[in-house]
Design a protein around this motif. Sequence first.
Motif, PDB file in Angstrom:
ATOM      1  N   ASP A  11     -31.246 -46.769 -43.438  1.00 18.08           N
ATOM      2  CA  ASP A  11     -32.648 -46.366 -43.573  1.00 18.08           C
ATOM      3  C   ASP A  11     -33.209 -46.711 -44.950  1.00 18.08           C
ATOM      4  OD1 ASP A  11     -32.620 -45.380 -40.990  1.00 18.08           O
ATOM      5  OD2 ASP A  11     -32.482 -43.263 -41.584  1.00 18.08           O
ATOM      6  N   LEU A  12     -32.348 -46.840 -45.931  1.00 20.39           N
ATOM      7  CA  LEU A  12     -32.761 -47.221 -47.288  1.00 20.39           C
ATOM      8  C   LEU A  12     -32.596 -48.723 -47.528  1.00 20.39           C
ATOM      9  CD1 LEU A  12     -31.218 -44.146 -49.097  1.00 20.39           C
ATOM     10  CD2 LEU A  12     -33.667 -44.670 -48.867  1.00 20.39           C
ATOM     11  N   GLY A  13     -32.305 -49.461 -46.447  1.00 20.40           N
ATOM     12  CA  GLY A  13     -32.168 -50.913 -46.533  1.00 20.40           C
ATOM     13  C   GLY A  13     -30.850 -51.374 -47.113  1.00 20.40           C
ATOM     14  N   ALA A  14     -29.892 -50.471 -47.246  1.00 17.60           N
ATOM     15  CA  ALA A  14     -28.626 -50.796 -47.920  1.00 17.60           C
ATOM     16  C   ALA A  14     -27.505 -51.117 -46.933  1.00 17.60           C
ATOM     17  CB  ALA A  14     -28.202 -49.637 -48.804  1.00 17.60           C
TER      18      ALA A  14
ATOM     19  N   ASN B 241     -31.348 -57.149 -50.557  1.00 20.79           N
ATOM     20  CA  ASN B 241     -31.250 -55.741 -50.161  1.00 20.79           C
ATOM     21  C   ASN B 241     -30.195 -55.068 -51.022  1.00 20.79           C
ATOM     22  OD1 ASN B 241     -33.063 -55.534 -47.833  1.00 20.79           O
ATOM     23  ND2 ASN B 241     -31.677 -57.022 -46.915  1.00 20.79           N
ATOM     24  N   PRO B 242     -30.308 -53.762 -51.185  1.00 22.87           N
ATOM     25  CA  PRO B 242     -29.276 -53.045 -51.941  1.00 22.87           C
ATOM     26  C   PRO B 242     -27.914 -53.119 -51.244  1.00 22.87           C
ATOM     27  CG  PRO B 242     -31.213 -51.652 -51.606  1.00 22.87           C
ATOM     28  CD  PRO B 242     -31.383 -52.863 -50.742  1.00 22.87           C
ATOM     29  N   LEU B 243     -26.878 -53.046 -52.037  1.00 25.36           N
ATOM     30  CA  LEU B 243     -25.510 -53.101 -51.532  1.00 25.36           C
ATOM     31  C   LEU B 243     -24.688 -52.024 -52.227  1.00 25.36           C
ATOM     32  CD1 LEU B 243     -23.362 -54.638 -49.817  1.00 25.36           C
ATOM     33  CD2 LEU B 243     -23.029 -56.118 -51.800  1.00 25.36           C
ATOM     34  N   VAL B 244     -23.911 -51.298 -51.445  1.00 30.56           N
ATOM     35  CA  VAL B 244     -23.020 -50.276 -51.973  1.00 30.56           C
ATOM     36  C   VAL B 244     -21.596 -50.820 -51.877  1.00 30.56           C
ATOM     37  CG1 VAL B 244     -22.201 -47.900 -51.752  1.00 30.56           C
ATOM     38  CG2 VAL B 244     -24.581 -48.460 -51.175  1.00 30.56           C
ATOM     39  N   LEU B 245     -20.973 -51.065 -53.019  1.00 33.02           N
ATOM     40  CA  LEU B 245     -19.585 -51.525 -53.062  1.00 33.02           C
ATOM     41  C   LEU B 245     -18.698 -50.314 -53.272  1.00 33.02           C
ATOM     42  CD1 LEU B 245     -19.846 -54.664 -55.396  1.00 33.02           C
ATOM     43  CD2 LEU B 245     -19.849 -54.595 -52.890  1.00 33.02           C
ATOM     44  N   VAL B 246     -17.832 -50.058 -52.301  1.00 28.03           N
ATOM     45  CA  VAL B 246     -16.935 -48.908 -52.337  1.00 28.03           C
ATOM     46  C   VAL B 246     -15.516 -49.427 -52.541  1.00 28.03           C
ATOM     47  CG1 VAL B 246     -16.071 -46.919 -51.055  1.00 28.03           C
ATOM     48  CG2 VAL B 246     -18.445 -47.663 -50.750  1.00 28.03           C
TER      49      VAL B 246
ATOM     50  N   VAL C 129     -17.522 -46.660 -57.046  1.00 31.96           N
ATOM     51  CA  VAL C 129     -18.681 -47.068 -56.261  1.00 31.96           C
ATOM     52  C   VAL C 129     -19.671 -47.734 -57.205  1.00 31.96           C
ATOM     53  CG1 VAL C 129     -20.593 -46.329 -54.799  1.00 31.96           C
ATOM     54  CG2 VAL C 129     -18.399 -45.160 -54.634  1.00 31.96           C
ATOM     55  N   PHE C 130     -20.144 -48.906 -56.789  1.00 32.62           N
ATOM     56  CA  PHE C 130     -21.179 -49.622 -57.519  1.00 32.62           C
ATOM     57  C   PHE C 130     -22.350 -49.807 -56.565  1.00 32.62           C
ATOM     58  CE2 PHE C 130     -17.292 -50.709 -59.645  1.00 32.62           C
ATOM     59  CZ  PHE C 130     -17.629 -50.787 -60.985  1.00 32.62           C
ATOM     60  N   ILE C 131     -23.526 -49.369 -56.972  1.00 29.63           N
ATOM     61  CA  ILE C 131     -24.729 -49.607 -56.180  1.00 29.63           C
ATOM     62  C   ILE C 131     -25.478 -50.748 -56.854  1.00 29.63           C
ATOM     63  CG2 ILE C 131     -26.944 -48.692 -55.416  1.00 29.63           C
ATOM     64  CD1 ILE C 131     -25.617 -45.961 -55.162  1.00 29.63           C
ATOM     65  N   LEU C 132     -25.700 -51.802 -56.080  1.00 28.82           N
ATOM     66  CA  LEU C 132     -26.382 -52.987 -56.587  1.00 28.82           C
ATOM     67  C   LEU C 132     -27.785 -53.039 -56.010  1.00 28.82           C
ATOM     68  CD1 LEU C 132     -23.518 -55.613 -56.115  1.00 28.82           C
ATOM     69  CD2 LEU C 132     -23.845 -53.946 -57.944  1.00 28.82           C
ATOM     70  N   ASP C 133     -28.746 -53.435 -56.831  1.00 34.73           N
ATOM     71  CA  ASP C 133     -30.111 -53.571 -56.334  1.00 34.73           C
ATOM     72  C   ASP C 133     -30.262 -54.911 -55.604  1.00 34.73           C
ATOM     73  OD1 ASP C 133     -30.499 -55.573 -58.297  1.00 34.73           O
ATOM     74  OD2 ASP C 133     -31.615 -54.231 -59.629  1.00 34.73           O
TER      75      ASP C 133
ATOM     76  N   THR D 295     -25.258 -38.074 -52.863  1.00 33.87           N
ATOM     77  CA  THR D 295     -25.348 -38.665 -54.201  1.00 33.87           C
ATOM     78  C   THR D 295     -25.721 -40.144 -54.111  1.00 33.87           C
ATOM     79  OG1 THR D 295     -23.722 -37.118 -55.089  1.00 33.87           O
ATOM     80  CG2 THR D 295     -24.046 -39.174 -56.317  1.00 33.87           C
ATOM     81  N   LEU D 296     -25.066 -40.870 -53.215  1.00 40.85           N
ATOM     82  CA  LEU D 296     -25.318 -42.306 -53.102  1.00 40.85           C
ATOM     83  C   LEU D 296     -26.724 -42.600 -52.586  1.00 40.85           C
ATOM     84  CD1 LEU D 296     -21.866 -43.500 -51.750  1.00 40.85           C
ATOM     85  CD2 LEU D 296     -22.640 -43.302 -54.122  1.00 40.85           C
ATOM     86  N   THR D 297     -27.171 -41.850 -51.581  1.00 37.29           N
ATOM     87  CA  THR D 297     -28.513 -42.112 -51.056  1.00 37.29           C
ATOM     88  C   THR D 297     -29.593 -41.697 -52.052  1.00 37.29           C
ATOM     89  OG1 THR D 297     -28.457 -40.045 -49.777  1.00 37.29           O
ATOM     90  CG2 THR D 297     -27.840 -42.080 -48.617  1.00 37.29           C
ATOM     91  N   GLN D 298     -29.300 -40.694 -52.866  1.00 38.59           N
ATOM     92  CA  GLN D 298     -30.261 -40.335 -53.928  1.00 38.59           C
ATOM     93  C   GLN D 298     -30.390 -41.489 -54.905  1.00 38.59           C
ATOM     94  OE1 GLN D 298     -29.013 -36.984 -56.310  1.00 38.59           O
ATOM     95  NE2 GLN D 298     -30.996 -36.775 -57.270  1.00 38.59           N
ATOM     96  N   GLN D 299     -29.274 -42.111 -55.271  1.00 39.77           N
ATOM     97  CA  GLN D 299     -29.329 -43.262 -56.180  1.00 39.77           C
ATOM     98  C   GLN D 299     -30.043 -44.445 -55.526  1.00 39.77           C
ATOM     99  OE1 GLN D 299     -28.597 -43.168 -59.374  1.00 39.77           O
ATOM    100  NE2 GLN D 299     -28.001 -41.043 -59.143  1.00 39.77           N
ATOM    101  N   LEU D 300     -29.791 -44.661 -54.236  1.00 41.44           N
ATOM    102  CA  LEU D 300     -30.457 -45.743 -53.509  1.00 41.44           C
ATOM    103  C   LEU D 300     -31.960 -45.490 -53.427  1.00 41.44           C
ATOM    104  CD1 LEU D 300     -27.856 -46.341 -50.683  1.00 41.44           C
ATOM    105  CD2 LEU D 300     -28.665 -48.083 -52.299  1.00 41.44           C
ATOM    106  N   SER D 301     -32.357 -44.248 -53.234  1.00 36.46           N
ATOM    107  CA  SER D 301     -33.780 -43.905 -53.188  1.00 36.46           C
ATOM    108  C   SER D 301     -34.463 -44.217 -54.503  1.00 36.46           C
ATOM    109  CB  SER D 301     -33.964 -42.419 -52.853  1.00 36.46           C
ATOM    110  OG  SER D 301     -33.558 -42.156 -51.535  1.00 36.46           O
ATOM    111  N   SER D 302     -33.753 -44.021 -55.606  1.00 38.72           N
ATOM    112  CA  SER D 302     -34.342 -44.303 -56.910  1.00 38.72           C
ATOM    113  C   SER D 302     -34.569 -45.805 -57.092  1.00 38.72           C
ATOM    114  CB  SER D 302     -33.498 -43.734 -58.047  1.00 38.72           C
ATOM    115  OG  SER D 302     -32.316 -44.470 -58.231  1.00 38.72           O
ATOM    116  N   ILE D 303     -33.732 -46.634 -56.468  1.00 45.21           N
ATOM    117  CA  ILE D 303     -33.942 -48.086 -56.498  1.00 45.21           C
ATOM    118  C   ILE D 303     -35.239 -48.415 -55.755  1.00 45.21           C
ATOM    119  CG2 ILE D 303     -33.115 -50.327 -55.687  1.00 45.21           C
ATOM    120  CD1 ILE D 303     -30.287 -49.275 -55.999  1.00 45.21           C
ATOM    121  N   ALA D 304     -35.399 -47.817 -54.568  1.00 43.83           N
ATOM    122  CA  ALA D 304     -36.585 -48.066 -53.760  1.00 43.83           C
ATOM    123  C   ALA D 304     -37.833 -47.642 -54.518  1.00 43.83           C
ATOM    124  CB  ALA D 304     -36.485 -47.341 -52.425  1.00 43.83           C
TER     125      ALA D 304
END
Length: 163
Positions: free
Chosen positions: A71-74, A40-45, A125-129, A151-160
Amino acid sequence: MAKTPEAGTTAPDFTLPGLVLGSDGEVTRGSYTLSEQRGNPLVLVFYPGDDTAVCTKQLCSYTSDLDRFKDLGATVWGISPQDLDSHEAFARKYDLGFPLLADTDRAVAKAYGIAIMGLGLRRSVFILDADGSVSWKHVALAGLTFQNTDTLTQQLSSIAGRA
């Protein structure tokens, strides 16, 4: 110091002590290993300090919007140099809803290329797939502002969208 990992590269693995405040107010302490989060995606803050003005605003904002991440599985992890006792007081004071990890020797901040000698770390912030690769990152120069949930959820949506 290591360079900041680029998009498309595997994020440096680590294991850190951490804790999470449950909805019942109970704190659960344990070890958090990055490579065990694959799937699952992970957001490192990475944030400079517990109970400081900008960090408090940032982490409270993410807690308020935690369902948007879920909701984005993160999953969201907060990482800073303070110890677990400091993290626990911070989490309780603001009812923070995601794990806070203690990078007391800044080894992880150094591995991610965001340590600042004598000062701590850069707000990042690092968003990992789901495979553990860096999908997106933001490393602040001054750290007086932070990336908002939109901003973060937009980036997460692009992963999905790529999955």
